[in-house]
Design a protein around this motif. Structure first.
Motif, PDB file in Angstrom:
ATOM      1  N   GLY A  78       0.836  -1.195   0.000  1.00 37.42           N
ATOM      2  CA  GLY A  78       0.000   0.000   0.000  1.00 37.42           C
ATOM      3  C   GLY A  78       0.866   1.238   0.000  1.00 37.42           C
ATOM      4  N   SER A  79       0.594   2.147  -0.944  1.00 33.47           N
ATOM      5  CA  SER A  79       1.418   3.351  -1.052  1.00 33.47           C
ATOM      6  C   SER A  79       0.725   4.363  -1.941  1.00 33.47           C
ATOM      7  CB  SER A  79       2.780   2.990  -1.656  1.00 33.47           C
ATOM      8  OG  SER A  79       3.593   4.129  -1.767  1.00 33.47           O
ATOM      9  N   GLU A  80       1.031   5.640  -1.744  1.00 35.34           N
ATOM     10  CA  GLU A  80       0.600   6.649  -2.712  1.00 35.34           C
ATOM     11  C   GLU A  80       1.788   7.122  -3.530  1.00 35.34           C
ATOM     12  OE1 GLU A  80       2.332  10.035  -1.911  1.00 35.34           O
ATOM     13  OE2 GLU A  80       0.323  10.882  -1.603  1.00 35.34           O
ATOM     14  N   PHE A 110      -4.795   4.156  -1.201  1.00 37.27           N
ATOM     15  CA  PHE A 110      -5.911   4.825  -0.544  1.00 37.27           C
ATOM     16  C   PHE A 110      -5.291   5.868   0.370  1.00 37.27           C
ATOM     17  CE2 PHE A 110     -10.472   4.002   1.150  1.00 37.27           C
ATOM     18  CZ  PHE A 110     -10.614   5.330   1.497  1.00 37.27           C
ATOM     19  N   ALA A 111      -4.642   6.853  -0.256  1.00 32.02           N
ATOM     20  CA  ALA A 111      -3.924   7.888   0.502  1.00 32.02           C
ATOM     21  C   ALA A 111      -3.170   7.223   1.644  1.00 32.02           C
ATOM     22  CB  ALA A 111      -4.889   8.962   0.968  1.00 32.02           C
ATOM     23  N   CYS A 112      -3.395   7.690   2.897  1.00 28.94           N
ATOM     24  CA  CYS A 112      -2.562   7.191   4.001  1.00 28.94           C
ATOM     25  C   CYS A 112      -3.032   5.858   4.567  1.00 28.94           C
ATOM     26  CB  CYS A 112      -2.493   8.229   5.111  1.00 28.94           C
ATOM     27  SG  CYS A 112      -1.665   9.745   4.625  1.00 28.94           S
ATOM     28  N   LYS A 113      -4.114   5.305   4.065  1.00 28.83           N
ATOM     29  CA  LYS A 113      -4.536   4.029   4.656  1.00 28.83           C
ATOM     30  C   LYS A 113      -4.290   2.825   3.735  1.00 28.83           C
ATOM     31  CE  LYS A 113      -9.534   3.069   4.090  1.00 28.83           C
ATOM     32  NZ  LYS A 113      -9.555   1.619   3.898  1.00 28.83           N
ATOM     33  N   ALA A 114      -3.521   3.013   2.691  1.00 26.97           N
ATOM     34  CA  ALA A 114      -3.264   1.888   1.790  1.00 26.97           C
ATOM     35  C   ALA A 114      -2.525   0.760   2.499  1.00 26.97           C
ATOM     36  CB  ALA A 114      -2.464   2.361   0.568  1.00 26.97           C
ATOM     37  N   GLY A 115      -1.720   1.114   3.502  1.00 27.00           N
ATOM     38  CA  GLY A 115      -0.977   0.089   4.239  1.00 27.00           C
ATOM     39  C   GLY A 115      -1.901  -0.807   5.047  1.00 27.00           C
ATOM     40  N   THR A 116      -2.838  -0.211   5.767  1.00 24.84           N
ATOM     41  CA  THR A 116      -3.750  -1.057   6.561  1.00 24.84           C
ATOM     42  C   THR A 116      -4.764  -1.758   5.665  1.00 24.84           C
ATOM     43  OG1 THR A 116      -5.269   0.783   7.032  1.00 24.84           O
ATOM     44  CG2 THR A 116      -3.498   0.360   8.633  1.00 24.84           C
ATOM     45  N   GLU A 117      -5.021  -1.207   4.494  1.00 22.86           N
ATOM     46  CA  GLU A 117      -5.861  -1.933   3.528  1.00 22.86           C
ATOM     47  C   GLU A 117      -5.243  -3.288   3.210  1.00 22.86           C
ATOM     48  OE1 GLU A 117      -8.048  -0.187  -0.049  1.00 22.86           O
ATOM     49  OE2 GLU A 117      -6.296   1.113   0.248  1.00 22.86           O
ATOM     50  N   GLY A 118      -3.935  -3.257   2.971  1.00 26.45           N
ATOM     51  CA  GLY A 118      -3.218  -4.499   2.674  1.00 26.45           C
ATOM     52  C   GLY A 118      -3.276  -5.447   3.857  1.00 26.45           C
ATOM     53  N   LEU A 119      -3.098  -4.894   5.045  1.00 29.89           N
ATOM     54  CA  LEU A 119      -3.138  -5.717   6.253  1.00 29.89           C
ATOM     55  C   LEU A 119      -4.528  -6.327   6.435  1.00 29.89           C
ATOM     56  CD1 LEU A 119      -1.510  -6.598   8.743  1.00 29.89           C
ATOM     57  CD2 LEU A 119      -2.285  -4.504   9.897  1.00 29.89           C
ATOM     58  N   PHE A 120      -5.541  -5.525   6.162  1.00 30.66           N
ATOM     59  CA  PHE A 120      -6.938  -5.966   6.270  1.00 30.66           C
ATOM     60  C   PHE A 120      -7.183  -7.153   5.326  1.00 30.66           C
ATOM     61  CE2 PHE A 120     -11.494  -5.813   5.788  1.00 30.66           C
ATOM     62  CZ  PHE A 120     -12.003  -5.203   6.930  1.00 30.66           C
ATOM     63  N   ILE A 121      -6.755  -6.994   4.081  1.00 27.95           N
ATOM     64  CA  ILE A 121      -6.969  -8.059   3.095  1.00 27.95           C
ATOM     65  C   ILE A 121      -6.166  -9.308   3.475  1.00 27.95           C
ATOM     66  CG2 ILE A 121      -6.669  -8.721   0.667  1.00 27.95           C
ATOM     67  CD1 ILE A 121      -6.870  -5.690  -0.003  1.00 27.95           C
ATOM     68  N   ALA A 122      -4.907  -9.082   3.871  1.00 30.32           N
ATOM     69  CA  ALA A 122      -4.026 -10.209   4.199  1.00 30.32           C
ATOM     70  C   ALA A 122      -4.601 -11.026   5.355  1.00 30.32           C
ATOM     71  CB  ALA A 122      -2.634  -9.690   4.552  1.00 30.32           C
ATOM     72  N   ASP A 140       5.786   4.624   2.000  1.00 31.21           N
ATOM     73  CA  ASP A 140       5.678   5.822   1.171  1.00 31.21           C
ATOM     74  C   ASP A 140       6.950   6.643   1.207  1.00 31.21           C
ATOM     75  OD1 ASP A 140       3.468   6.671  -0.509  1.00 31.21           O
ATOM     76  OD2 ASP A 140       2.191   6.222   1.224  1.00 31.21           O
ATOM     77  N   THR A 141       7.168   7.346   0.099  1.00 27.43           N
ATOM     78  CA  THR A 141       8.166   8.417   0.054  1.00 27.43           C
ATOM     79  C   THR A 141       7.373   9.628  -0.409  1.00 27.43           C
ATOM     80  OG1 THR A 141       8.729   7.793  -2.206  1.00 27.43           O
ATOM     81  CG2 THR A 141      10.127   6.916  -0.481  1.00 27.43           C
ATOM     82  N   SER A 142       6.514  10.087   0.472  1.00 29.19           N
ATOM     83  CA  SER A 142       5.523  11.080   0.060  1.00 29.19           C
ATOM     84  C   SER A 142       6.147  12.451  -0.128  1.00 29.19           C
ATOM     85  CB  SER A 142       4.404  11.133   1.079  1.00 29.19           C
ATOM     86  OG  SER A 142       4.925  10.966   2.370  1.00 29.19           O
ATOM     87  N   TRP A 186      -6.033  15.011  -2.295  1.00 27.59           N
ATOM     88  CA  TRP A 186      -6.029  14.213  -3.521  1.00 27.59           C
ATOM     89  C   TRP A 186      -4.826  14.594  -4.373  1.00 27.59           C
ATOM     90  CZ3 TRP A 186      -9.190  18.194  -2.237  1.00 27.59           C
ATOM     91  CH2 TRP A 186      -9.012  19.383  -2.981  1.00 27.59           C
ATOM     92  N   ARG A 187      -4.544  13.755  -5.318  1.00 24.52           N
ATOM     93  CA  ARG A 187      -3.544  14.072  -6.341  1.00 24.52           C
ATOM     94  C   ARG A 187      -4.054  13.523  -7.655  1.00 24.52           C
ATOM     95  NH1 ARG A 187       0.935  11.486  -8.443  1.00 24.52           N
ATOM     96  NH2 ARG A 187       1.018   9.885  -6.825  1.00 24.52           N
TER      97      ARG A 187
END
Lengths: 348, 385, 132
Positions: A78-80, A110-122, A140-142, A186-187
């Motif tokens: 998960g990353s932006e 998903f902006a800053c929650k892409a990491g926990t999205e992955g954890l949720f799915i995993a 991220d390297t935001s 957003w970007r």
């Protein structure tokens, strides 16, 4: 039973102080430091990106999990700030770990929650029994636009979690989620820097979703703030997570171990996952941990974990997050930062 | 095998030759060589070029060179062994003559390096290193030799002054060479204080980017005797050896096996020892390289190359003069031409025609040409008879 | 470097895969098909530890094309604990205090990229091993 069998983080070596950014733009450093509780942030080296941070964090997770990487059936990154607009980060990570070729992978955003999205799915994928192990990474390297408020906090880092159903170091008790369509940040495609809604990112966005997810999961688990040993809320700065924790009824000793942002900055998809890693570095067996992420757009994922006896056996197999944060740092001036982040480019 | 003599030598000036193309340089060196030999016969051509393709885009020198020499239909071949390509061209020409396959063979060394930018030239030179496991990481040739220099300084106590003296000595010699790219003298202080290229090597520790060509004409010694133009110069020994392409894989980073083997094979073929050598032209692509070569050839024991240089062993009036031409350092280093130019200097000295840089009574010369970081080397022994 | 040439090396660049000779146990990186130590031609693939010590290094200040915006950068030879020596960049270091003998650990980093729009090539670099 499903939960975490290994975790690891990676923080770049470089830091820039809030004062050094503020002095370039003629901004008021004390207001950022006091108002947002931000002192400095991590800066990726010129040879680091989301893929490299992910791999190095995942290698630390593998050291703790002690499993054969071929057992990993899924990799979610998960990353932006994926290095490619088209071409997965997950393939790079999977190859570097030695998990290929029978591994499912997806890059998440998903902006800053892409990491926990992955954890949720995993977690839920392993729980389903389809695979025995999955790897979830938030990294991220935001970038914030030069001079923008985000430039003071946009940082770099990664946290990786290997999920399994045996030899757990933290058992998942439950998950929940709170999500609406709220454009607070957003970007657009082909633009280098994100835009945001200023103060709109506060009450209707961050606070509403984090509070909503936290309350929902505590209701579902029939738990109250005092039932937890630790809490981690998404940390876009040093102020928001403390405010929301206080409002929900948590105390400083519950949030302090996982609060990294005052000296790390906001590592976006890595933010609350890195807070969880720092908490696992110190948690006793049987500790209850509440994790609530936040991603603009907007939504929050919530998790409740309970640590096991095995945690203390494996935590020292890889560097602790706080050690990476406090002991591996070199401060750089704005010019070096601008070069590292390719805000300025040398002629070939 | 037949005895093989060098009957003609020719060189272009070395330097940034903006007006000259790769074909111009080859023709100029070859014409000088034919004029020197005073004959018009040519049976075959060997051409040494490290990377005419990357430097100029031109491959197939084996057609271009005879065509523009006005020798269409003459057989020609290009040989390549990185910076030892010139030495390989002479060796190949020697083999053709010695075997009886040909009688008069022209060996040309050529490199036209200034048609590309500095970064592109650095890249082209780095193709002599292991592309996937050295150059991939951004290492350059100065970088490879710098790693050897650091190790030498740490193991043997070699000093910056000692390294710098190699440059000082070679520039002093080169100041008397009309072909040299940089015919000026430098001080040790200037060398040490010049811009850092790859620590601990500075700009004046490095040989330059150079355009130039050199040519020699070889023929059976019998034929040379009939021509009788000046003293007879005979190639009495050739040694050639290789080593790992990656310096990380060397048994000893500071002992160049290819140089030891190539020189001992050449000396053995000539029936000589290193003590018999009156002077040597060696591959000083960097100051540390000359020191490593001296030690690897057994001129001095390991670790003594630096002190010996500072003591004057290798100076023009020393006991073992090295690089009377100015070496790659001062004369310039058009990589493919270097090995041939070394032979030109050897012959000039053996003829007693080296002017202010002449080594008195020079009878036996050794030339040592090196590919890459020591991955290949060719050594010639040339004697006056 | 074109994509196929880079892609072919991924097992070495990403995972430090080496060849261990089944006859004499010598470990070769990069892998070889003929053992230079004993001449055998059967090998097992092993993954190198990535831990070792710096044996020599330099700082590249005049880079080749493709590395212009990285200079100055350190390149060195690291001898791994299993005895294998390999060359790589040393990153995350203070080039003025780096010294031979320093303990090193391999990390996964960007090595170079094919311009701003081309493929990104990843691989191993070493960083001083300070326990993080």
């Amino acid at each position: 039973m499903v939960g975490i069998v290994g975790y690891g983080t990676q923080i770049p070596r470089y830091r820039i102080r809030v004062e050094d950014i503020a002095s370039v733009w003629g901004a008021d450093a004390p207001s950022y430091k006091r108002g947002l509780n931000l002192n400095e942030k991590s800066v990726p080296g010129p040879d680091e990106d989301t893929a490299t941070l992910s791999v190095n964090a995942a290698r630390n997770a593998l050291l703790r999990a002690g499993i054969d990487p071929q057992l990993i059936g899924a990799v979610y990154v998960g990353s932006e700030s994926h290095p490619y607009a088209v071409k997965p980060t997950g393939t790079i990570v999977s190859e570097a770990l030695g998990a290929c070729p029978r591994v499912h992978t997806a890059d998440l955003e998903f902006a800053c929650k892409a990491g926990t999205e992955g954890l949720f799915i995993a977690l839920h994928e392993v729980q389903s029994g389809v695979i025995t192990h999955a790897l979830a990474i938030g990294a991220d390297t935001s970038q914030g636009a030069p001079g923008d408020a985000l430039e003071y906090s946009a940082a770099a880092g990664a946290a990786a979690f290997i999920v399994g159903s045996e030899d757990l170091i933290a058992e998942l008790l439950t998950t929940d989620v709170y999500m609406t369509d709220t454009a607070d940040f957003w970007r657009r495609e082909h633009t280098p820097y994100p835009e945001h809604g200023g103060r709109f990112t506060g009450v209707p966005a961050y606070f509403r979703h984090v509070t909503g997810a936290a309350k929902a999961i505590m209701d579902r688990a029939e738990m109250a703030p005092e039932d937890f040993d630790y809490c981690i809320f998404h940390q876009p700065n040093g102020k928001f997570p403390v405010q929301v924790a206080r409002k929900l009824g948590f105390t400083e000793e519950q949030w302090a171990p996982g609060l990294l942002s005052p000296t790390l900055g906001n590592t976006y998809s890595g933010s609350s996952p890195m807070g969880l890693a720092a908490t696992l570095d110190v948690a006793n067996p049987g500790a209850h941990i509440l994790l609530v992420s936040y991603g603009s757009g907007a939504g929050s994922d919530a998790f409740i974990f309970r640590t096991t006896e095995r945690l203390s056996d494996v935590r020292d197999r890889a560097p602790h997050t706080r050690t990476q944060l406090d002991e591996y740092r070199v401060h750089i001036p704005y010019g070096t930062y601008a070069k590292f982040r390719r805000k300025i480019l040398k002629a070939e | 095998m037949r005895d093989v003599a060098i009957i003609g030598i020719g060189m272009t000036r070395f330097g940034e030759l903006w007006e000259s193309s790769i074909r111009d340089l080859c023709v100029e060196a070859a014409l000088a060589c034919f004029n020197d030999a005073g004959i018009d016969r040519l049976d075959s051509i060997t051409i040494g070029s490290m990377s005419s393709g990357l430097f100029t885009g031109q491959e197939h020198l084996a057609s271009l060179v005879p065509d523009y020499l006005g020798r269409r239909n003459v057989p020609a071949v290009r040989v390549e062994s990185a910076c030892a390509s010139g030495g390989q061209a002479v060796r190949t020409a020697f083999l053709e003559v010695a075997s009886g396959m040909s009688d008069v063979v022209l060996a040309i060394g050529i490199e036209k390096m200034t048609d590309v930018s500095g970064g592109e030239a650095t890249y082209a030179l780095a193709t002599a290193a292991d592309q996937d496991y050295e150059a991939f990481h951004g290492v350059t040739f100065p970088g490879l030799y710098a790693m050897m220099a650091r190790a030498h300084m740490e193991r043997f106590g070699t000093t910056r002054d000692q390294l710098a003296q190699v440059a000082v000595k070679n520039h002093e010699n080169g100041s008397h060479n009309p072909h040299a790219q940089f015919p000026f003298t430098v001080t040790r202080k200037q060398v040490i204080n010049s811009v850092m290229i790859a620590d601990p090597l500075t700009l004046l520790d490095c040989s330059p980017i150079t355009d130039g060509a050199a040519a020699v004409l070889v023929a059976p010694a019998e034929m040379a005797r009939e021509l009788q133009r000046g003293p007879l110069t005979v190639i009495t020994g050739i040694g050639h050896a290789t080593d790992t392409i990656s310096i990380a894989h060397r048994a000893d980073l500071l002992h160049l096996d290819a140089i030891e083997l190539a020189s001992s094979r050449a000396l053995g073929m000539a029936g000589k020892t290193i003590e018999d050598i009156d002077f040597a032209e060696v591959h000083d692509c960097f100051t540390i390289a000359e020191i490593l070569v001296l030690e690897s050839m057994g001129v001095v024991p390991a670790g003594q190359g630096g002190p010996a240089t500072l003591d004057g062993l290798t100076a023009l009036d020393g006991d073992f003069p090295v690089n009377p031409s100015g070496g790659l350092k001062s004369k310039g280093h058009p990589v493919g031409a270097t090995g041939v130019a070394q032979i030109c200097e050897a012959v000039t000295q053996l003829r007693g025609a080296a002017g202010d840089r002449q080594i008195p009574n020079a009878r036996i010369a050794l030339t040592q040409n090196m590919g890459g970081s020591g991955g290949s080397s060719v050594v010639h022994i040339v004697e006056a008879r | 470097m074109q994509v196929p040439r880079f892609w072919r090396e991924i097992p070495r660049y990403y995972r430090l895969e080496a060849a261990a000779c089944v006859q004499c146990d010598a470990i070769h990186f990069p892998p070889r098909k003929i053992c230079p130590s004993c001449g055998a031609n059967a090998f097992e693939t092993v993954r190198l530890s990535g831990r070792g010590a710096l044996t020599t290094f330099t700082i590249i200040r005049t880079p080749p094309s493709g590395f212009t915006d990285q200079a100055p950068y350190a390149v060195g030879i690291v001898e791994l604990d299993e005895g294998v020596r390999l060359m790589a960049q040393i990153t995350d270091c203070d080039v003025d205090t780096l010294k031979t003998g320093d303990r090193m650990i391999a990390k996964f980093r960007r090595i170079r990229e094919e311009g701003r729009t081309g493929v990104i090539m990843y691989g191993y670099k070493f960083v001083p091993d300070v326990g993080v």
